[in-house]
Design an enzyme around this catalytic site. Structure first.
Site, PDB file in Angstrom:
ATOM      1  N   ASP A 100      54.180  -6.814   7.560  1.00 22.40           N
ATOM      2  CA  ASP A 100      52.968  -6.104   7.964  1.00 22.40           C
ATOM      3  C   ASP A 100      51.802  -6.356   7.012  1.00 22.40           C
ATOM      4  O   ASP A 100      50.657  -6.527   7.432  1.00 22.40           O
ATOM      5  CB  ASP A 100      53.286  -4.610   8.015  1.00 22.40           C
ATOM      6  CG  ASP A 100      52.411  -3.843   8.987  1.00 22.40           C
ATOM      7  OD1 ASP A 100      51.677  -4.482   9.757  1.00 22.40           O
ATOM      8  OD2 ASP A 100      52.481  -2.605   8.993  1.00 22.40           O
ATOM      9  N   LYS A 183      48.253   9.771   9.444  1.00 25.64           N
ATOM     10  CA  LYS A 183      47.606   8.656  10.130  1.00 25.64           C
ATOM     11  C   LYS A 183      47.588   7.462   9.185  1.00 25.64           C
ATOM     12  O   LYS A 183      46.800   7.406   8.244  1.00 25.64           O
ATOM     13  CB  LYS A 183      46.171   8.988  10.549  1.00 25.64           C
ATOM     14  CG  LYS A 183      45.617   7.938  11.548  1.00 25.64           C
ATOM     15  CD  LYS A 183      44.112   7.760  11.431  1.00 25.64           C
ATOM     16  CE  LYS A 183      43.685   6.604  10.565  1.00 25.64           C
ATOM     17  NZ  LYS A 183      44.152   5.255  10.945  1.00 25.64           N
ATOM     18  N   PRO A 184      48.485   6.489   9.401  1.00 23.05           N
ATOM     19  CA  PRO A 184      48.452   5.292   8.566  1.00 23.05           C
ATOM     20  C   PRO A 184      47.310   4.375   8.978  1.00 23.05           C
ATOM     21  O   PRO A 184      46.662   4.578  10.011  1.00 23.05           O
ATOM     22  CB  PRO A 184      49.813   4.641   8.856  1.00 23.05           C
ATOM     23  CG  PRO A 184      50.122   5.056  10.255  1.00 23.05           C
ATOM     24  CD  PRO A 184      49.543   6.446  10.418  1.00 23.05           C
ATOM     25  N   SER A 185      47.073   3.340   8.193  1.00 23.11           N
ATOM     26  CA  SER A 185      46.078   2.329   8.551  1.00 23.11           C
ATOM     27  C   SER A 185      46.420   1.721   9.903  1.00 23.11           C
ATOM     28  O   SER A 185      47.589   1.457  10.202  1.00 23.11           O
ATOM     29  CB  SER A 185      46.051   1.231   7.484  1.00 23.11           C
ATOM     30  OG  SER A 185      45.358   0.091   7.941  1.00 23.11           O
ATOM     31  N   THR A 240      34.116   5.481   2.602  1.00 22.56           N
ATOM     32  CA  THR A 240      34.807   6.350   3.551  1.00 22.56           C
ATOM     33  C   THR A 240      35.109   7.695   2.917  1.00 22.56           C
ATOM     34  O   THR A 240      35.011   8.746   3.571  1.00 22.56           O
ATOM     35  CB  THR A 240      36.103   5.682   4.042  1.00 22.56           C
ATOM     36  OG1 THR A 240      35.784   4.416   4.617  1.00 22.56           O
ATOM     37  CG2 THR A 240      36.795   6.541   5.079  1.00 22.56           C
ATOM     38  N   LEU A 252      34.793  23.602   4.721  1.00 24.31           N
ATOM     39  CA  LEU A 252      35.353  23.949   3.417  1.00 24.31           C
ATOM     40  C   LEU A 252      36.862  23.684   3.368  1.00 24.31           C
ATOM     41  O   LEU A 252      37.626  24.441   2.781  1.00 24.31           O
ATOM     42  CB  LEU A 252      35.046  25.408   3.059  1.00 24.31           C
ATOM     43  CG  LEU A 252      33.560  25.763   2.925  1.00 24.31           C
ATOM     44  CD1 LEU A 252      33.398  27.227   2.561  1.00 24.31           C
ATOM     45  CD2 LEU A 252      32.883  24.882   1.878  1.00 24.31           C
ATOM     46  N   GLU A 258      41.586   9.654  -3.368  1.00 21.81           N
ATOM     47  CA  GLU A 258      41.915   8.579  -4.302  1.00 21.81           C
ATOM     48  C   GLU A 258      41.221   7.346  -3.752  1.00 21.81           C
ATOM     49  O   GLU A 258      41.627   6.786  -2.730  1.00 21.81           O
ATOM     50  CB  GLU A 258      43.436   8.396  -4.368  1.00 21.81           C
ATOM     51  CG  GLU A 258      43.890   7.618  -5.599  1.00 21.81           C
ATOM     52  CD  GLU A 258      44.225   6.186  -5.281  1.00 21.81           C
ATOM     53  OE1 GLU A 258      43.403   5.316  -5.652  1.00 21.81           O
ATOM     54  OE2 GLU A 258      45.263   5.921  -4.673  1.00 21.81           O
ATOM     55  N   GLY A 260      38.133   3.901  -4.468  1.00 26.56           N
ATOM     56  CA  GLY A 260      38.080   2.549  -4.995  1.00 26.56           C
ATOM     57  C   GLY A 260      38.102   2.494  -6.508  1.00 26.56           C
ATOM     58  O   GLY A 260      37.954   3.500  -7.201  1.00 26.56           O
ATOM     59  N   CYS A 292      43.805  -0.678  -5.703  1.00 25.16           N
ATOM     60  CA  CYS A 292      42.654   0.073  -6.218  1.00 25.16           C
ATOM     61  C   CYS A 292      42.694   0.198  -7.733  1.00 25.16           C
ATOM     62  O   CYS A 292      41.659   0.386  -8.363  1.00 25.16           O
ATOM     63  CB  CYS A 292      42.582   1.454  -5.561  1.00 25.16           C
ATOM     64  SG  CYS A 292      44.126   2.381  -5.651  1.00 25.16           S
ATOM     65  N   GLU A 387      33.637  -3.745  -6.183  1.00 22.72           N
ATOM     66  CA  GLU A 387      35.077  -3.914  -5.966  1.00 22.72           C
ATOM     67  C   GLU A 387      35.309  -5.019  -4.936  1.00 22.72           C
ATOM     68  O   GLU A 387      34.918  -4.889  -3.779  1.00 22.72           O
ATOM     69  CB  GLU A 387      35.690  -2.604  -5.469  1.00 22.72           C
ATOM     70  CG  GLU A 387      37.193  -2.670  -5.288  1.00 22.72           C
ATOM     71  CD  GLU A 387      37.768  -1.381  -4.732  1.00 22.72           C
ATOM     72  OE1 GLU A 387      38.908  -1.046  -5.104  1.00 22.72           O
ATOM     73  OE2 GLU A 387      37.092  -0.712  -3.932  1.00 22.72           O
ATOM     74  N   LYS A 457      34.460   9.913 -11.373  1.00 22.10           N
ATOM     75  CA  LYS A 457      33.240   9.288 -10.842  1.00 22.10           C
ATOM     76  C   LYS A 457      33.471   8.850  -9.386  1.00 22.10           C
ATOM     77  O   LYS A 457      34.030   9.612  -8.593  1.00 22.10           O
ATOM     78  CB  LYS A 457      32.794   8.117 -11.732  1.00 22.10           C
ATOM     79  CG  LYS A 457      32.562   8.516 -13.189  1.00 22.10           C
ATOM     80  CD  LYS A 457      31.853   7.456 -14.006  1.00 22.10           C
ATOM     81  CE  LYS A 457      32.610   6.192 -14.187  1.00 22.10           C
ATOM     82  NZ  LYS A 457      31.968   5.237 -15.108  1.00 22.10           N
ATOM     83  N   GLY A 460      36.916   9.146  -7.027  1.00 19.45           N
ATOM     84  CA  GLY A 460      37.472  10.314  -6.354  1.00 19.45           C
ATOM     85  C   GLY A 460      37.884  11.426  -7.281  1.00 19.45           C
ATOM     86  O   GLY A 460      37.512  11.470  -8.455  1.00 19.45           O
TER      87      GLY A 460
END
Length: 484
Positions: A100, A183-185, A240, A252, A258, A260, A292, A387, A457, A460
């Site tokens: 994959d 929800k995976p990629s 994102t 709220l 987590e 880049g 990352c 990045e 920063k 995240g």
């Protein structure tokens, strides 16, 4: 090692409320093998109505199902069974993840699959040690705290480490008694669907974990905005992440991000050069640079600058690149055409740089790029500042410790950093000054479920791994009983 063959993969369906089902729209998405560019299989493409059903299943499992009310040791037994099944099915999971994502099978087993098993074992242990505390107020009362699960967790994960980055959210969420919609990629969902079957076999109650495949716009966005979601856990790009934080802020909804990274790897002039070079190469080619916490910015002390470049020029071209199912492969393909094009664009922006190694796309089927080392770029270059998320290393020179720290901290990111030195005092001194959630000394990517990581920063906030991760999946309630 055991030979792993490319598997034949059946079409994937959604896993909701303990049942496999097609998307309401019956739409499907093709999944591509990045090593060949050919279609592996198709998976269901969930829409908003499927999201509603999945969240409702998770809500019912939390509000009236057995999972949150189980004794911690009972939850731990199920998580240990999940870990056991991951180990039993390691060959299957290695094959799926390698197919994959394009991960070399030689690395996928110890890094991805066995780490996932370790995560469930670790949080099974922590599930049994979660407790509150008694407090002594200044008035006649018995006061204590309770740690309670937050509810329904939306876990949204990226393409580069599907198995590890889903387990790093789902394991602590379940340990704390939550239920999950994962929800995976949409590019790399296969191991998430395999894990859904493992959860069911391990005895996890229906609805405790639901897996919905689909795109960010059709599946992710409705999940993020769903009023039935109590907590969002996301790994992905900073852009994102900003949108997710804004969306979560509307209701709220607690969120951990987590994001880049663009880590600096500092080589001081007292470093053991052979050890340093091994760590530097590992830091930028691991997972084809799609990491990352990669170390794509190399900062080298002036006295050893040319020595390090010469060593990289000799070593990097020898790193085996090729078919991820070849046991000798160290670097596989990038995950897809979009990622390959991005790497090519950044290398093209480095006009005028000294190309120490690589620099080109590899002419073969699939999405392969040479591990590339670029030196002598100006500090203002976008190739240094942004990045890349590919097997590209930039090299800069520094003269003093202060200059090294300033260069390391000069980007908006703060996920990881590293340094190479034989001076223990320097290691502690520099680690304390680096803006990063994790700092490695004399190696790279030393990770363990017991060691927390996360960003500062633009990388995240919140922590995964360690007991600290449980803070994101629990709420503290105080109970105060009058003694009068």
């Amino acid at each position: 090692m055991t030979t792993v063959e490319r598997p034949t993969v059946a079409p994937g369906r959604l896993f909701i409320g303990g049942q496999w089902r097609d998307a309401v729209s019956e739409r499907r998405t093709e999944i591509i093998d990045p090593a060949t560019g050919r279609t592996i299989t198709t998976v269901a493409a969930a829409g908003s109505s499927d999201v509603d059903t999945a969240v409702a299943a998770a809500r019912a499992a939390f509000d009236s199902g057995p999972w949150p009310g189980l004794a911690p040791r009972e939850r731990a037994r199920v998580l240990l069974r999940v870990a056991e099944l991951i180990r039993e099915r390691a060959d299957e999971l290695v094959a799926l993840e390698s197919l994959d994502v394009g991960k070399p099978v030689a690395l996928c087993r110890p890094v991805d699959v066995l780490t996932a098993a370790d995560q469930y074992e670790y949080y099974a242990a922590l599930a049994q040690s979660m407790d509150g505390a008694t407090r002594q107020p200044g008035f006649p009362a018995h006061a204590y705290t309770r740690r309670e699960p937050v509810g329904v967790v939306a876990a949204i994960t990226p393409f580069n480490f599907p198995l590890i980055l889903s387990s790093s959210k789902i394991a602590p969420a379940l340990a704390a008694g939550n239920t999950v919609v994962h929800k995976p990629s949409d590019e790399t969902p296969l191991s998430a669907l395999a894990m859904a079957a493992i959860f069911a076999e391990a005895g996890l109650p229906a609805g405790a974990v639901n897996v919905i495949t689909g795109t960010g716009s059709d599946t992710g966005e409705p999940l993020l905005r769903h009023p039935g979601v109590d907590k969002i856990a996301f790994t992905g790009s900073t852009a994102t992440g900003r949108r997710i934080a804004a969306t979560a802020g509307e209701r709220l909804t607690p969120v951990t991000l987590e994001l880049g990274g663009n880590a600096a790897h500092i080589v001081f002039d007292d470093a053991a050069i052979e050890t340093a070079i091994a760590g530097v190469i590992k830091g930028f080619v691991f997972n084809t640079g799609q990491f990352c916490m990669a170390g794509p910015r190399l900062l080298v002390a002036a006295p050893v600058y040319e020595t390090v470049l010469e060593a990289l020029a000799g070593a990097v071209p020898g790193v085996p690149v090729g078919d991820p199912f070849d046991p000798g492969t160290v670097v596989g393909p990038l995950a897809g055409p979009r990622q390959l094009a991005k790497v090519e664009q950044y290398v093209a922006k480095a006009a005028g740089a000294r190309v120490v190694a690589g620099g080109r796309r590899i002419d073969r089927d699939g999405y392969f790029h040479e591990p590339t080392v670029l030196a002598d770029l100006p500090a203002s270059s976008l190739v240094i500042a942004e990045e890349i998320f590919g097997p590209v290393l930039t090299v800069q020179r520094f003269d003093t410790e202060n200059e090294a720290v300033a260069l390391a901290n000069s980007t908006p990111y703060g996920l990881a950093a590293g340094l190479q030195t034989r001076d223990v005092a320097r290691a502690h001194r520099i680690a304390a000054r680096l803006h990063a959630g994790i700092v490695w000394v004399n190696d790279w990517a030393m990770l363990d479920p017991a060691i927390p990581f996360g960003g500062v920063k633009d990388s995240g906030f919140g922590r995964e791994y360690g007991p600290e991760a449980l803070d994101a999946y629990t709420r503290t309630k105080s109970v105060v009983i009058s003694l009068q």
